[in-house]
Design an enzyme around this catalytic site. Structure first.
Site, PDB file in Angstrom:
ATOM      1  N   ALA A   5      12.813  -3.561   6.305  1.00  0.00           N
ATOM      2  CA  ALA A   5      13.863  -3.697   5.293  1.00  0.00           C
ATOM      3  C   ALA A   5      13.746  -4.957   4.451  1.00  0.00           C
ATOM      4  O   ALA A   5      14.619  -5.225   3.632  1.00  0.00           O
ATOM      5  CB  ALA A   5      15.240  -3.657   5.967  1.00  0.00           C
ATOM      6  N   ASN A   6      12.679  -5.725   4.616  1.00  0.00           N
ATOM      7  CA  ASN A   6      12.580  -6.969   3.852  1.00  0.00           C
ATOM      8  C   ASN A   6      11.954  -6.762   2.472  1.00  0.00           C
ATOM      9  O   ASN A   6      11.997  -7.657   1.627  1.00  0.00           O
ATOM     10  CB  ASN A   6      11.762  -8.011   4.619  1.00  0.00           C
ATOM     11  CG  ASN A   6      10.330  -7.573   4.861  1.00  0.00           C
ATOM     12  OD1 ASN A   6      10.096  -6.729   5.720  1.00  0.00           O
ATOM     13  ND2 ASN A   6       9.385  -8.117   4.114  1.00  0.00           N
ATOM     14  N   TYR A  37      -4.469   6.563   7.360  1.00  0.00           N
ATOM     15  CA  TYR A  37      -3.114   6.554   6.801  1.00  0.00           C
ATOM     16  C   TYR A  37      -2.540   7.959   6.751  1.00  0.00           C
ATOM     17  O   TYR A  37      -1.410   8.212   7.181  1.00  0.00           O
ATOM     18  CB  TYR A  37      -3.114   5.935   5.400  1.00  0.00           C
ATOM     19  CG  TYR A  37      -1.754   5.960   4.753  1.00  0.00           C
ATOM     20  CD1 TYR A  37      -0.742   5.121   5.205  1.00  0.00           C
ATOM     21  CD2 TYR A  37      -1.474   6.832   3.706  1.00  0.00           C
ATOM     22  CE1 TYR A  37       0.522   5.150   4.629  1.00  0.00           C
ATOM     23  CE2 TYR A  37      -0.217   6.871   3.122  1.00  0.00           C
ATOM     24  CZ  TYR A  37       0.783   6.026   3.586  1.00  0.00           C
ATOM     25  OH  TYR A  37       2.037   6.068   3.025  1.00  0.00           O
TER      26      TYR A  37
END
Length: 301
Positions: free
Chosen positions: A18-19, A170
């Site tokens: 969340a940063n 990925y």
């Protein structure tokens, strides 16, 4: 512009990663809608900076930063133990954090290939450990971020020990996320849980996820970065919108999958689930393998 987020007053939401990027925008949206938000971040100082930015927009928001490194199952256990000690029901879990296209093969603290470990095994263990608190909530939801980039699950070389490929690793981690969200939905239905498990993807959102490799001293793969830059993009907030749609809208359905209306960009809408994402046998086998490798299992029925 995405539609306004329904009122989330009284709800507790956890957003991983969340940063920055879509995680920060999801935290901003939920905090602005009245939820108490726990920003689960690997680097608390960066989390505090993001929190301060959100509080500038929403001065009365209830936001807390806690440390969580999804590439370390001990950190996952410490994080979940602290929440279990709080004993407060969790209404929303947004499995957003991830790493992307690491140019070289790296391993997590537990020996997993870094992308699969961070993007899938960590969120898997986190979700299962938090299920007792999620199931205490009135209408809990788990939203797991996938991607339009999905690659097959190779159980003979799950952690890319033979021949590492950045894009394939990925894509495998993101297919694993979609399969996980759908298998959790199946289990919830079978057990009669009032829990919605949903998937989302951000389209081509303008975030810093391509810079992940720099923490290891690597530069992003140039060809992939160029292709990403010349493809239609939208903002990090627009990329977070499908995840927020899944987390808050009343019209979502169990095992639903949501993304930008035009796949790469656009307002959130139901997204097409790939053929691989619909493979229930692979989903069940992957779940069993994740339980074995992480040592984290479903709570007793």
């Amino acid at each position: 512009m995405a539609d306004p987020i329904p009122d989330q007053s009284g709800k507790l939401a956890i957003v991983t990663g969340a940063n920055s990027g879509t995680g920060k925008e999801a935290a901003r949206g939920l905090a602005g809608a009245g939820a108490r938000v726990i920003m689960a971040v690997r680097t608390p100082a960066k989390g505090e900076d993001a929190k301060a930015e959100i509080l500038t927009d929403h001065p009365g928001a209830d936001i807390e930063v806690r440390s969580l490194d999804l590439a370390d199952l001990t950190s996952v256990k410490d994080f979940t133990d602290s929440l279990i000690a709080d004993d407060r029901p969790i209404d929303l879990l947004l499995n957003n954090a991830g790493v992307m296209m690491l140019p070289k093969r790296y391993e997590t603290a537990d020996g997993f290939e870094m992308q699969l470990g961070t993007n899938f095994f960590g969120p898997f263990a986190l979700t299962l450990r938090l299920l007792p608190l999620l199931l205490k909530a009135e209408a809990p939801r788990v939203v797991t971020m996938s991607s339009g980039n999905q690659a097959p699950i190779d159980f003979d070389d799950l952690n890319w020990e033979k021949d590492y490929n950045a894009n394939g690793a990925y894509g495998r981690s993101k297919l694993a996320d979609l399969l996980f969200s759908r298998e959790l939905a199946r289990i919830a239905k079978a057990r009669g849980w009032n829990l919605l498990s949903l998937g989302a993807h951000p389209g081509n959102a303008s975030t810093s996820i391509f810079d992940n490799g720099k923490q290891y001293g690597d530069e992003p793969i140039l060809a992939i970065r160029i292709a990403w830059r010349i493809t239609p993009q939208h903002s990090a907030a627009a990329g977070a919108a499908p995840m927020l749609y899944a987390a808050t809208r009343p019209d979502v359905v169990q095992a639903g999958y949501y993304g930008p209306r035009f796949n790469l960009v656009g307002k959130p809408a139901p997204a097409k689930v790939s053929k691989r994402g619909q493979d229930a046998q692979v989903a069940a086998r992957l779940w069993a393998e994740a339980e074995r490798l992480t040592g984290v299992s479903l709570p007793e029925a």
